[in-house]
Design a protein around this motif. Structure first.
Motif, PDB file in Angstrom:
ATOM      1  N   GLY A  81     -13.866   8.316  21.982  1.00  0.00           N
ATOM      2  CA  GLY A  81     -14.168   9.520  21.209  1.00  0.00           C
ATOM      3  C   GLY A  81     -13.031   9.982  20.315  1.00  0.00           C
ATOM      4  O   GLY A  81     -13.252  10.750  19.390  1.00  0.00           O
ATOM      5  N   THR A  82     -11.802   9.539  20.605  1.00  0.00           N
ATOM      6  CA  THR A  82     -10.675   9.865  19.705  1.00  0.00           C
ATOM      7  C   THR A  82      -9.863   8.596  19.443  1.00  0.00           C
ATOM      8  O   THR A  82      -9.850   7.679  20.274  1.00  0.00           O
ATOM      9  N   VAL A  83      -9.195   8.584  18.301  1.00  0.00           N
ATOM     10  CA  VAL A  83      -8.380   7.417  17.958  1.00  0.00           C
ATOM     11  C   VAL A  83      -7.215   7.282  18.940  1.00  0.00           C
ATOM     12  O   VAL A  83      -6.879   6.172  19.359  1.00  0.00           O
ATOM     13  N   LEU A  84      -6.614   8.408  19.334  1.00  0.00           N
ATOM     14  CA  LEU A  84      -5.523   8.342  20.303  1.00  0.00           C
ATOM     15  C   LEU A  84      -6.000   7.659  21.595  1.00  0.00           C
ATOM     16  O   LEU A  84      -5.380   6.730  22.092  1.00  0.00           O
ATOM     17  N   LEU A 149       1.948   1.091  10.894  1.00  0.00           N
ATOM     18  CA  LEU A 149       2.735   1.897  11.830  1.00  0.00           C
ATOM     19  C   LEU A 149       2.371   1.531  13.274  1.00  0.00           C
ATOM     20  O   LEU A 149       3.236   1.468  14.147  1.00  0.00           O
ATOM     21  N   VAL A 150       1.090   1.274  13.504  1.00  0.00           N
ATOM     22  CA  VAL A 150       0.650   0.900  14.854  1.00  0.00           C
ATOM     23  C   VAL A 150       1.134  -0.510  15.194  1.00  0.00           C
ATOM     24  O   VAL A 150       1.542  -0.787  16.326  1.00  0.00           O
ATOM     25  N   MET A 151       1.116  -1.404  14.213  1.00  0.00           N
ATOM     26  CA  MET A 151       1.636  -2.764  14.465  1.00  0.00           C
ATOM     27  C   MET A 151       3.120  -2.687  14.843  1.00  0.00           C
ATOM     28  O   MET A 151       3.555  -3.304  15.818  1.00  0.00           O
ATOM     29  N   ASP A 152       3.904  -1.925  14.048  1.00  0.00           N
ATOM     30  CA  ASP A 152       5.344  -1.800  14.327  1.00  0.00           C
ATOM     31  C   ASP A 152       5.609  -1.027  15.618  1.00  0.00           C
ATOM     32  O   ASP A 152       6.512  -1.359  16.374  1.00  0.00           O
ATOM     33  N   GLY A 153       4.816   0.029  15.827  1.00  0.00           N
ATOM     34  CA  GLY A 153       5.151   0.967  16.890  1.00  0.00           C
ATOM     35  C   GLY A 153       4.559   0.617  18.249  1.00  0.00           C
ATOM     36  O   GLY A 153       5.075   1.066  19.274  1.00  0.00           O
ATOM     37  N   ARG A 180       3.590   8.161  19.983  1.00  0.00           N
ATOM     38  CA  ARG A 180       4.597   8.286  18.915  1.00  0.00           C
ATOM     39  C   ARG A 180       4.023   8.010  17.533  1.00  0.00           C
ATOM     40  O   ARG A 180       4.505   8.535  16.541  1.00  0.00           O
ATOM     41  N   CYS A 181       2.977   7.169  17.461  1.00  0.00           N
ATOM     42  CA  CYS A 181       2.379   6.853  16.155  1.00  0.00           C
ATOM     43  C   CYS A 181       1.730   8.076  15.526  1.00  0.00           C
ATOM     44  O   CYS A 181       1.452   8.102  14.333  1.00  0.00           O
TER      45      CYS A 181
ATOM     46  N   ASP B 152      12.587  -0.668  20.652  1.00  0.00           N
ATOM     47  CA  ASP B 152      11.147  -0.643  20.345  1.00  0.00           C
ATOM     48  C   ASP B 152      10.894  -0.413  18.857  1.00  0.00           C
ATOM     49  O   ASP B 152       9.986  -0.998  18.282  1.00  0.00           O
ATOM     50  N   GLY B 153      11.696   0.471  18.263  1.00  0.00           N
ATOM     51  CA  GLY B 153      11.392   0.929  16.905  1.00  0.00           C
ATOM     52  C   GLY B 153      11.964   0.066  15.798  1.00  0.00           C
ATOM     53  O   GLY B 153      11.450   0.087  14.677  1.00  0.00           O
ATOM     54  N   VAL B 154      13.029  -0.683  16.082  1.00  0.00           N
ATOM     55  CA  VAL B 154      13.690  -1.455  15.028  1.00  0.00           C
ATOM     56  C   VAL B 154      13.713  -2.950  15.368  1.00  0.00           C
ATOM     57  O   VAL B 154      13.242  -3.780  14.582  1.00  0.00           O
ATOM     58  N   VAL B 155      14.247  -3.281  16.543  1.00  0.00           N
ATOM     59  CA  VAL B 155      14.398  -4.697  16.899  1.00  0.00           C
ATOM     60  C   VAL B 155      13.029  -5.363  17.066  1.00  0.00           C
ATOM     61  O   VAL B 155      12.781  -6.448  16.517  1.00  0.00           O
ATOM     62  N   ALA B 156      12.128  -4.703  17.816  1.00  0.00           N
ATOM     63  CA  ALA B 156      10.820  -5.313  18.092  1.00  0.00           C
ATOM     64  C   ALA B 156      10.033  -5.612  16.810  1.00  0.00           C
ATOM     65  O   ALA B 156       9.541  -6.729  16.649  1.00  0.00           O
ATOM     66  N   PRO B 157       9.909  -4.645  15.868  1.00  0.00           N
ATOM     67  CA  PRO B 157       9.157  -4.967  14.649  1.00  0.00           C
ATOM     68  C   PRO B 157       9.814  -6.076  13.811  1.00  0.00           C
ATOM     69  O   PRO B 157       9.117  -6.899  13.223  1.00  0.00           O
ATOM     70  N   ILE B 158      11.156  -6.106  13.768  1.00  0.00           N
ATOM     71  CA  ILE B 158      11.821  -7.175  13.005  1.00  0.00           C
ATOM     72  C   ILE B 158      11.448  -8.535  13.611  1.00  0.00           C
ATOM     73  O   ILE B 158      11.059  -9.467  12.907  1.00  0.00           O
ATOM     74  N   ILE B 159      11.547  -8.634  14.932  1.00  0.00           N
ATOM     75  CA  ILE B 159      11.268  -9.917  15.571  1.00  0.00           C
ATOM     76  C   ILE B 159       9.779 -10.243  15.521  1.00  0.00           C
ATOM     77  O   ILE B 159       9.388 -11.372  15.227  1.00  0.00           O
TER      78      ILE B 159
END
Lengths: 185, 185
Positions: A81-84, A149-153, A180-181, B152-159
Protein backbone atom coordinates in the motif's frame (compact mmCIF):
# COMPACT_ATOMS: atom_id res chain seq x y z
CA UNK A 1 21.02 -9.00 -24.14
CA UNK A 2 22.03 -10.57 -27.44
CA UNK A 3 20.47 -13.25 -29.62
CA UNK A 4 22.96 -15.83 -28.31
CA UNK A 5 21.41 -15.78 -24.89
CA UNK A 6 17.78 -15.04 -25.79
CA UNK A 7 16.64 -17.37 -28.52
CA UNK A 8 13.18 -17.07 -30.06
CA UNK A 9 10.82 -18.80 -27.60
CA UNK A 10 9.52 -22.19 -28.74
CA UNK A 11 12.12 -22.74 -31.47
CA UNK A 12 14.76 -25.48 -31.51
CA UNK A 13 17.25 -23.00 -30.13
CA UNK A 14 15.00 -22.24 -27.15
CA UNK A 15 14.52 -25.96 -26.46
CA UNK A 16 18.29 -26.49 -26.47
CA UNK A 17 18.74 -23.57 -24.10
CA UNK A 18 16.07 -24.86 -21.72
CA UNK A 19 17.58 -28.37 -21.72
CA UNK A 20 21.09 -27.07 -21.08
CA UNK A 21 19.96 -24.69 -18.30
CA UNK A 22 18.03 -27.50 -16.66
CA UNK A 23 21.02 -29.85 -16.92
CA UNK A 24 23.20 -27.24 -15.17
CA UNK A 25 20.66 -26.79 -12.39
CA UNK A 26 20.21 -30.53 -11.85
CA UNK A 27 23.93 -31.28 -11.88
CA UNK A 28 24.67 -28.33 -9.56
CA UNK A 29 22.36 -29.93 -7.01
CA UNK A 30 23.99 -33.33 -7.38
CA UNK A 31 27.73 -32.76 -7.56
CA UNK A 32 30.34 -30.27 -6.46
CA UNK A 33 30.41 -27.29 -8.82
CA UNK A 34 34.17 -27.52 -9.21
CA UNK A 35 33.60 -30.92 -10.82
CA UNK A 36 31.09 -29.66 -13.44
CA UNK A 37 32.31 -30.02 -17.01
CA UNK A 38 30.85 -29.11 -20.39
CA UNK A 39 30.78 -32.76 -21.64
CA UNK A 40 28.89 -33.78 -18.47
CA UNK A 41 26.29 -31.00 -19.00
CA UNK A 42 25.99 -31.84 -22.70
CA UNK A 43 25.40 -35.49 -21.86
CA UNK A 44 22.65 -34.67 -19.37
CA UNK A 45 21.00 -32.18 -21.75
CA UNK A 46 21.19 -34.56 -24.72
CA UNK A 47 23.24 -32.22 -26.89
CA UNK A 48 26.84 -32.36 -28.11
CA UNK A 49 29.58 -30.51 -26.21
CA UNK A 50 30.27 -28.51 -29.37
CA UNK A 51 26.70 -27.19 -29.27
CA UNK A 52 27.48 -25.74 -25.86
CA UNK A 53 30.88 -24.36 -26.83
CA UNK A 54 29.42 -22.79 -29.98
CA UNK A 55 26.57 -21.14 -28.16
CA UNK A 56 28.08 -20.17 -24.80
CA UNK A 57 31.83 -20.10 -25.40
CA UNK A 58 33.08 -21.32 -22.03
CA UNK A 59 31.72 -23.09 -18.96
CA UNK A 60 31.98 -19.82 -17.00
CA UNK A 61 29.85 -18.03 -19.60
CA UNK A 62 27.26 -20.80 -19.52
CA UNK A 63 27.06 -20.70 -15.70
CA UNK A 64 26.70 -16.94 -15.82
CA UNK A 65 23.88 -17.22 -18.38
CA UNK A 66 22.05 -19.73 -16.18
CA UNK A 67 22.50 -17.41 -13.19
CA UNK A 68 21.02 -14.44 -15.05
CA UNK A 69 18.15 -16.63 -16.28
CA UNK A 70 17.29 -17.71 -12.74
CA UNK A 71 16.95 -14.04 -11.71
CA UNK A 72 13.86 -13.69 -13.87
CA UNK A 73 12.00 -16.50 -12.11
CA UNK A 74 11.27 -14.16 -9.20
CA UNK A 75 8.12 -13.91 -7.11
CA UNK A 76 5.67 -11.07 -7.91
CA UNK A 77 6.22 -7.77 -6.08
CA UNK A 78 4.49 -7.49 -2.70
CA UNK A 79 1.88 -4.69 -2.46
CA UNK A 80 1.78 -3.19 1.05
CA UNK A 81 0.00 0.00 0.00
CA UNK A 82 2.98 2.36 0.32
CA UNK A 83 6.26 2.63 -1.56
CA UNK A 84 8.19 2.61 1.72
CA UNK A 85 6.51 -0.65 2.75
CA UNK A 86 6.83 -2.19 -0.71
CA UNK A 87 10.52 -1.34 -0.95
CA UNK A 88 11.20 -2.67 2.53
CA UNK A 89 9.39 -5.93 1.72
CA UNK A 90 11.22 -6.18 -1.60
CA UNK A 91 14.60 -5.41 -0.04
CA UNK A 92 14.19 -8.04 2.68
CA UNK A 93 13.35 -10.69 0.06
CA UNK A 94 16.26 -9.52 -2.08
CA UNK A 95 18.57 -9.79 0.93
CA UNK A 96 17.36 -13.35 1.65
CA UNK A 97 17.70 -14.32 -1.99
CA UNK A 98 21.16 -12.87 -2.58
CA UNK A 99 22.68 -14.09 0.68
CA UNK A 100 21.35 -17.65 0.21
CA UNK A 101 23.78 -20.28 -1.07
CA UNK A 102 22.02 -20.16 -4.46
CA UNK A 103 22.21 -16.37 -4.62
CA UNK A 104 25.89 -16.23 -3.67
CA UNK A 105 26.74 -18.88 -6.28
CA UNK A 106 24.73 -16.93 -8.84
CA UNK A 107 26.60 -13.69 -8.13
CA UNK A 108 29.96 -15.42 -8.27
CA UNK A 109 29.02 -17.12 -11.56
CA UNK A 110 27.96 -13.82 -13.08
CA UNK A 111 31.14 -12.06 -11.94
CA UNK A 112 33.47 -14.95 -12.83
CA UNK A 113 32.54 -14.86 -16.50
CA UNK A 114 33.94 -12.05 -18.54
CA UNK A 115 30.58 -11.22 -20.09
CA UNK A 116 30.09 -7.65 -18.88
CA UNK A 117 26.55 -7.78 -20.26
CA UNK A 118 25.64 -10.57 -17.80
CA UNK A 119 26.48 -8.37 -14.80
CA UNK A 120 24.64 -5.48 -16.44
CA UNK A 121 21.54 -7.58 -16.97
CA UNK A 122 21.40 -8.19 -13.21
CA UNK A 123 21.53 -4.47 -12.42
CA UNK A 124 19.04 -3.58 -15.16
CA UNK A 125 16.66 -6.30 -14.00
CA UNK A 126 16.81 -5.17 -10.36
CA UNK A 127 16.36 -1.51 -11.37
CA UNK A 128 13.31 -2.61 -13.39
CA UNK A 129 11.73 -4.24 -10.34
CA UNK A 130 12.34 -1.14 -8.22
CA UNK A 131 10.94 1.11 -10.95
CA UNK A 132 7.73 -0.96 -10.96
CA UNK A 133 7.35 -0.38 -7.22
CA UNK A 134 8.01 3.36 -7.67
CA UNK A 135 5.55 3.56 -10.57
CA UNK A 136 2.80 2.05 -8.44
CA UNK A 137 3.50 4.75 -5.87
CA UNK A 138 3.47 7.51 -8.49
CA UNK A 139 0.10 6.19 -9.70
CA UNK A 140 -1.11 6.57 -6.08
CA UNK A 141 0.32 10.13 -6.09
CA UNK A 142 2.99 9.29 -3.51
CA UNK A 143 6.29 11.21 -3.43
CA UNK A 144 8.94 8.63 -4.30
CA UNK A 145 12.75 8.62 -4.53
CA UNK A 146 14.59 8.21 -7.85
CA UNK A 147 15.41 4.64 -8.87
CA UNK A 148 19.15 5.49 -8.92
CA UNK A 149 18.98 6.60 -5.30
CA UNK A 150 17.46 3.24 -4.35
CA UNK A 151 20.09 1.35 -6.37
CA UNK A 152 22.89 3.29 -4.61
CA UNK A 153 21.26 3.38 -1.20
CA UNK A 154 19.75 -0.10 -0.87
CA UNK A 155 20.88 -2.53 -3.58
CA UNK A 156 24.55 -1.54 -3.58
CA UNK A 157 25.08 -1.93 0.21
CA UNK A 158 23.24 -5.29 0.25
CA UNK A 159 25.44 -6.63 -2.54
CA UNK A 160 28.66 -5.01 -1.30
CA UNK A 161 28.24 -6.44 2.20
CA UNK A 162 27.21 -9.84 0.82
CA UNK A 163 30.34 -10.00 -1.31
CA UNK A 164 32.88 -8.24 0.92
CA UNK A 165 31.45 -8.43 4.43
CA UNK A 166 32.74 -8.21 7.06
CA UNK A 167 29.22 -9.37 8.07
CA UNK A 168 25.97 -9.84 6.15
CA UNK A 169 23.50 -6.95 6.50
CA UNK A 170 20.69 -7.58 9.01
CA UNK A 171 17.02 -7.16 8.07
CA UNK A 172 16.83 -4.16 10.42
CA UNK A 173 19.81 -2.59 8.64
CA UNK A 174 18.13 -3.11 5.27
CA UNK A 175 14.93 -1.42 6.49
CA UNK A 176 17.04 1.54 7.64
CA UNK A 177 18.71 1.72 4.22
CA UNK A 178 15.28 1.96 2.59
CA UNK A 179 14.12 4.64 5.06
CA UNK A 180 17.17 6.77 4.25
CA UNK A 181 16.06 6.93 0.60
CA UNK A 182 13.01 8.90 1.75
CA UNK A 183 15.00 11.52 3.72
CA UNK A 184 14.81 14.06 0.91
CA UNK A 185 11.59 12.97 -0.78
CA UNK B 1 44.18 -12.74 8.25
CA UNK B 2 45.96 -15.99 9.04
CA UNK B 3 49.60 -16.98 9.35
CA UNK B 4 49.48 -18.53 5.85
CA UNK B 5 49.09 -15.13 4.24
CA UNK B 6 51.01 -13.02 6.74
CA UNK B 7 54.38 -14.58 7.40
CA UNK B 8 56.75 -13.04 9.92
CA UNK B 9 58.52 -10.21 8.04
CA UNK B 10 62.12 -10.92 7.08
CA UNK B 11 61.93 -14.69 7.55
CA UNK B 12 62.35 -17.28 4.81
CA UNK B 13 58.59 -17.50 4.56
CA UNK B 14 58.32 -13.76 3.92
CA UNK B 15 61.01 -13.94 1.23
CA UNK B 16 59.14 -16.76 -0.52
CA UNK B 17 55.93 -14.75 -0.37
CA UNK B 18 57.58 -11.65 -1.78
CA UNK B 19 59.20 -13.63 -4.60
CA UNK B 20 55.93 -15.37 -5.53
CA UNK B 21 53.91 -12.13 -5.40
CA UNK B 22 56.47 -10.41 -7.59
CA UNK B 23 56.46 -13.33 -10.04
CA UNK B 24 52.67 -13.06 -10.34
CA UNK B 25 52.86 -9.31 -10.94
CA UNK B 26 55.62 -9.61 -13.55
CA UNK B 27 53.95 -12.46 -15.41
CA UNK B 28 50.55 -10.70 -15.32
CA UNK B 29 52.15 -7.81 -17.18
CA UNK B 30 53.77 -10.10 -19.75
CA UNK B 31 51.18 -12.72 -20.66
CA UNK B 32 47.43 -13.20 -20.75
CA UNK B 33 46.11 -14.02 -17.28
CA UNK B 34 44.18 -17.02 -18.59
CA UNK B 35 47.55 -18.55 -19.51
CA UNK B 36 49.07 -18.13 -16.01
CA UNK B 37 49.92 -21.43 -14.33
CA UNK B 38 51.36 -22.37 -10.95
CA UNK B 39 54.47 -24.10 -12.44
CA UNK B 40 55.18 -20.95 -14.49
CA UNK B 41 54.93 -18.72 -11.41
CA UNK B 42 57.06 -21.15 -9.36
CA UNK B 43 59.73 -21.14 -12.05
CA UNK B 44 59.87 -17.33 -12.15
CA UNK B 45 59.93 -17.09 -8.33
CA UNK B 46 62.60 -19.75 -7.98
CA UNK B 47 60.47 -22.03 -5.78
CA UNK B 48 58.88 -25.42 -6.43
CA UNK B 49 55.23 -25.64 -7.52
CA UNK B 50 54.52 -27.69 -4.39
CA UNK B 51 55.67 -24.73 -2.25
CA UNK B 52 52.92 -22.68 -3.87
CA UNK B 53 50.25 -25.37 -3.61
CA UNK B 54 51.14 -25.98 0.05
CA UNK B 55 50.98 -22.34 0.96
CA UNK B 56 48.18 -20.95 -1.21
CA UNK B 57 46.12 -24.00 -2.17
CA UNK B 58 45.03 -22.99 -5.67
CA UNK B 59 46.00 -20.49 -8.33
CA UNK B 60 42.78 -18.55 -7.63
CA UNK B 61 43.71 -18.27 -3.94
CA UNK B 62 47.21 -17.09 -4.82
CA UNK B 63 45.88 -14.43 -7.22
CA UNK B 64 43.43 -13.28 -4.56
CA UNK B 65 46.25 -13.02 -2.00
CA UNK B 66 48.33 -10.92 -4.40
CA UNK B 67 45.31 -8.71 -5.06
CA UNK B 68 44.74 -8.09 -1.34
CA UNK B 69 48.47 -7.43 -0.85
CA UNK B 70 48.46 -4.78 -3.58
CA UNK B 71 45.68 -2.92 -1.77
CA UNK B 72 48.04 -2.05 1.04
CA UNK B 73 50.52 -0.30 -1.25
CA UNK B 74 48.25 2.75 -1.38
CA UNK B 75 49.15 6.41 -1.42
CA UNK B 76 48.83 8.38 1.86
CA UNK B 77 45.47 10.04 2.55
CA UNK B 78 45.05 13.54 1.14
CA UNK B 79 44.51 16.27 3.78
CA UNK B 80 42.22 19.03 2.47
CA UNK B 81 41.40 20.44 5.91
CA UNK B 82 37.81 19.13 6.11
CA UNK B 83 36.35 15.64 6.31
CA UNK B 84 34.01 16.39 3.40
CA UNK B 85 36.96 17.43 1.24
CA UNK B 86 39.14 14.54 2.41
CA UNK B 87 36.42 11.97 1.75
CA UNK B 88 35.68 13.41 -1.67
CA UNK B 89 39.39 13.34 -2.60
CA UNK B 90 39.70 9.81 -1.23
CA UNK B 91 36.56 8.60 -3.03
CA UNK B 92 37.68 10.00 -6.38
CA UNK B 93 41.04 8.21 -6.05
CA UNK B 94 39.25 5.04 -4.96
CA UNK B 95 36.97 5.28 -8.00
CA UNK B 96 39.96 5.70 -10.32
CA UNK B 97 41.79 2.84 -8.68
CA UNK B 98 38.93 0.35 -8.62
CA UNK B 99 37.69 1.08 -12.15
CA UNK B 100 41.19 0.82 -13.67
CA UNK B 101 42.10 -2.43 -15.43
CA UNK B 102 44.31 -3.35 -12.46
CA UNK B 103 41.55 -2.63 -9.95
CA UNK B 104 38.92 -4.59 -11.87
CA UNK B 105 41.27 -7.58 -12.17
CA UNK B 106 42.02 -7.31 -8.46
CA UNK B 107 38.33 -7.36 -7.51
CA UNK B 108 37.62 -10.29 -9.79
CA UNK B 109 40.61 -12.20 -8.37
CA UNK B 110 39.44 -11.59 -4.82
CA UNK B 111 35.88 -12.66 -5.62
CA UNK B 112 36.89 -15.66 -7.75
CA UNK B 113 38.73 -17.34 -4.91
CA UNK B 114 36.61 -18.94 -2.25
CA UNK B 115 38.61 -17.36 0.56
CA UNK B 116 35.92 -15.29 2.25
CA UNK B 117 38.62 -13.71 4.40
CA UNK B 118 40.23 -12.19 1.29
CA UNK B 119 37.07 -10.25 0.41
CA UNK B 120 36.70 -9.25 4.04
CA UNK B 121 40.24 -7.94 4.20
CA UNK B 122 39.36 -5.54 1.36
CA UNK B 123 36.34 -4.16 3.20
CA UNK B 124 38.19 -3.94 6.52
CA UNK B 125 41.12 -2.20 4.87
CA UNK B 126 38.88 0.36 3.13
CA UNK B 127 36.92 0.97 6.35
CA UNK B 128 40.25 1.54 8.11
CA UNK B 129 41.23 4.24 5.61
CA UNK B 130 37.88 5.98 6.00
CA UNK B 131 38.11 5.77 9.79
CA UNK B 132 41.51 7.51 9.65
CA UNK B 133 39.94 10.37 7.70
CA UNK B 134 37.04 10.58 10.18
CA UNK B 135 39.43 10.48 13.15
CA UNK B 136 41.37 13.45 11.78
CA UNK B 137 38.06 15.33 11.57
CA UNK B 138 37.09 14.34 15.11
CA UNK B 139 40.48 15.63 16.31
CA UNK B 140 39.60 18.95 14.61
CA UNK B 141 36.20 18.84 16.41
CA UNK B 142 34.26 18.38 13.16
CA UNK B 143 30.89 16.59 13.12
CA UNK B 144 31.48 13.48 11.03
CA UNK B 145 29.30 10.59 9.75
CA UNK B 146 29.71 7.01 11.02
CA UNK B 147 32.16 4.86 9.07
CA UNK B 148 29.35 2.37 8.26
CA UNK B 149 27.32 5.14 6.66
CA UNK B 150 30.27 5.98 4.40
CA UNK B 151 30.79 2.30 3.54
CA UNK B 152 27.10 1.94 2.58
CA UNK B 153 26.75 5.37 1.00
CA UNK B 154 30.01 5.76 -0.93
CA UNK B 155 32.08 2.56 -1.13
CA UNK B 156 29.17 0.20 -1.86
CA UNK B 157 27.73 2.18 -4.81
CA UNK B 158 31.21 2.66 -6.34
CA UNK B 159 31.89 -1.07 -6.18
CA UNK B 160 28.37 -2.14 -7.16
CA UNK B 161 28.36 0.09 -10.25
CA UNK B 162 31.90 -0.95 -11.17
CA UNK B 163 30.93 -4.63 -11.02
CA UNK B 164 27.35 -4.52 -12.29
CA UNK B 165 27.04 -1.27 -14.20
CA UNK B 166 25.14 -0.40 -16.25
CA UNK B 167 27.69 2.46 -16.39
CA UNK B 168 30.68 3.40 -14.22
CA UNK B 169 29.96 6.14 -11.67
CA UNK B 170 31.15 9.61 -12.70
CA UNK B 171 33.38 11.73 -10.45
CA UNK B 172 30.49 14.15 -9.97
CA UNK B 173 28.24 11.29 -8.87
CA UNK B 174 30.86 10.14 -6.35
CA UNK B 175 31.10 13.66 -4.89
CA UNK B 176 27.31 13.65 -4.49
CA UNK B 177 27.45 10.29 -2.73
CA UNK B 178 29.93 11.74 -0.22
CA UNK B 179 27.80 14.86 0.32
CA UNK B 180 24.76 12.70 1.11
CA UNK B 181 26.65 11.15 4.05
CA UNK B 182 26.65 14.58 5.71
CA UNK B 183 22.87 15.13 5.38
CA UNK B 184 22.20 14.08 8.97
CA UNK B 185 25.53 15.00 10.56
Amino acid sequence: MNSKTSPRPGGRSARVQAAVHQAVQELSAEIDRADLTVPMIADRAGVTPSTIYRRWGTLADLLSDVAVGSLRADAPLIDTGTVLGDLQAWAELYLDEMTSAVGMTMMHDVLASNRAEASCQCAVYVAGQIQQILDRGIARREAVPEVDLVMDGVVAPIIYRSLFGPTLPSRAHVRTLVERCFDKV
